[in-house]
Design an enzyme around this catalytic site. Sequence first.
Site, short mmCIF file in Angstrom:
data_model
loop_
_atom_site.label_atom_id
_atom_site.label_comp_id
_atom_site.label_asym_id
_atom_site.label_seq_id
_atom_site.Cartn_x
_atom_site.Cartn_y
_atom_site.Cartn_z
N ARG A 108 -5.55 -4.84 -10.12
CA ARG A 108 -5.73 -5.59 -8.72
C ARG A 108 -5.59 -6.95 -9.06
O ARG A 108 -6.39 -7.54 -9.73
CB ARG A 108 -7.00 -5.40 -8.06
CG ARG A 108 -7.12 -6.15 -6.87
CD ARG A 108 -8.22 -5.77 -5.71
NE ARG A 108 -7.78 -4.62 -5.16
CZ ARG A 108 -8.46 -4.18 -4.05
NH1 ARG A 108 -9.53 -4.88 -3.57
NH2 ARG A 108 -8.08 -3.19 -3.47
N HIS A 135 0.17 -2.55 -1.36
CA HIS A 135 -0.98 -1.95 -1.72
C HIS A 135 -0.74 -0.12 -1.39
O HIS A 135 -1.09 0.61 -0.54
CB HIS A 135 -2.16 -2.09 -0.65
CG HIS A 135 -3.57 -1.81 -1.00
ND1 HIS A 135 -3.82 -1.18 -2.20
CD2 HIS A 135 -4.58 -1.72 -0.26
CE1 HIS A 135 -5.02 -0.80 -2.41
NE2 HIS A 135 -5.73 -1.38 -1.30
N GLN A 138 -3.32 2.64 -1.38
CA GLN A 138 -4.07 2.77 -0.11
C GLN A 138 -3.08 3.89 0.78
O GLN A 138 -3.92 4.62 1.54
CB GLN A 138 -4.05 1.54 0.60
CG GLN A 138 -4.50 1.43 1.93
CD GLN A 138 -6.12 1.88 1.95
OE1 GLN A 138 -6.93 1.27 1.17
NE2 GLN A 138 -6.36 2.67 2.89
N ASP A 226 -5.79 -3.95 9.84
CA ASP A 226 -6.14 -4.52 8.80
C ASP A 226 -6.87 -6.01 9.05
O ASP A 226 -6.60 -6.46 10.10
CB ASP A 226 -5.37 -4.48 7.50
CG ASP A 226 -5.96 -4.91 6.15
OD1 ASP A 226 -7.22 -4.93 5.90
OD2 ASP A 226 -5.04 -5.32 5.26
N CYS A 265 -7.76 0.33 6.46
CA CYS A 265 -8.05 0.59 5.01
C CYS A 265 -9.54 0.03 4.73
O CYS A 265 -10.02 0.70 3.41
CB CYS A 265 -7.02 -0.31 4.20
SG CYS A 265 -7.30 -2.18 4.37
N ARG A 293 -9.20 8.18 -0.67
CA ARG A 293 -8.70 7.40 -1.88
C ARG A 293 -9.06 7.92 -3.06
O ARG A 293 -8.26 7.70 -4.00
CB ARG A 293 -9.70 6.10 -1.76
CG ARG A 293 -9.35 5.11 -0.63
CD ARG A 293 -8.00 4.67 -0.49
NE ARG A 293 -7.25 3.95 -1.50
CZ ARG A 293 -7.64 2.65 -2.30
NH1 ARG A 293 -8.37 1.69 -1.27
NH2 ARG A 293 -7.28 2.11 -3.10
#
Length: 308
Positions: A108, A135, A138, A226, A265, A293
């Site tokens: 990340r 991402h 996700q 988000d 998310c 996830r």
Amino acid sequence: MMPNFLNLSDAGGDAVAAMIADAIDRKAARAGWAKAKADADAPLAAHVLAMVFEKNSTRTRASFDIAIRQLGGVPMILDAGTTQLGRGETIADTARVLSRYADAIMIRTDDHAKIEELAEFASVPVINGLTDLSHPCQIVADLLTIVEQGKALPGLELAWLGDGNNVLSSLIEAAGLFGFHVRAGCPQGYEPDASFVAAARAKGVRIDIMTDAREAVAGADLVVTDTWVSMGQDHAHNKVAAMAPFQVDERLMAGAKSDAIFLHCLPAHRGDEVVDAVIDGPQSRVWDEAENRVHAQKSILLWALGKL
Ligand code: CP
Ligand code: NVA
């Protein structure tokens, strides 16, 4: 070529569909099991997953940790701030060294160019655990959540509200791969990444960018949002003010189809991009999305390590 997973297109639609199918099967096969018990086939027994974090994480960190354990392998977590990477050791040298310790590297980071460099110099698969650009992990979990809800992906109308950020880039990429349409309600100046939009449109899906939040959600099958301010962005007062009309509240949600679901998310900023009544309401699937996830990461790891 090394099966890196920097974006969904690295795998392609067929492989991502296979990941979703595998995740559904593995999730069902271990229903009710203790969380750290390995899957019956332990397909990644004795494998090591290195995880490098240059930004904070709860879900990505915890879900990859559980995922590799359930596959029979071992997690190795490296917070950049406590490694030599945080003191200026190069990405290339870090890639070379971690490739000697681990069978795959999840990172990340901020600049997407960094993960591309890591992938160039690693001799094991590299997985994108979020960059400023995208991402993808996700979105595998999001697609799994949508399919679990009995919704077929082709032809779906997905409404996005708020910032045109990294999560939206990967959703738009998924739209192109799976044939669903995106109506992104974003304030002027906060539109999604143009290259992801162009690539999805070239695959024949509609990616509409609109400044009217009600128009974006009208008749949608899914409503997604988000944070208005992603990690590493300045908390610009102007930006938050521009985002205010895109807050997902009950009135806005009521403009979507009656069986529409709400996804986020997480982490959520309650009272900003979403109100409690929606995220805690009957249409919200955010906790399933968060659980998924784990199941999605397992399939991503299996794909990257040639076991899918
Ligand atoms: N959704 C997500 O990636 O959460 P974390 O930042 O907690 O990993
Ligand atoms: N867009 C958010 C997602 C966090 C999981 C960020 O980049 O901070």
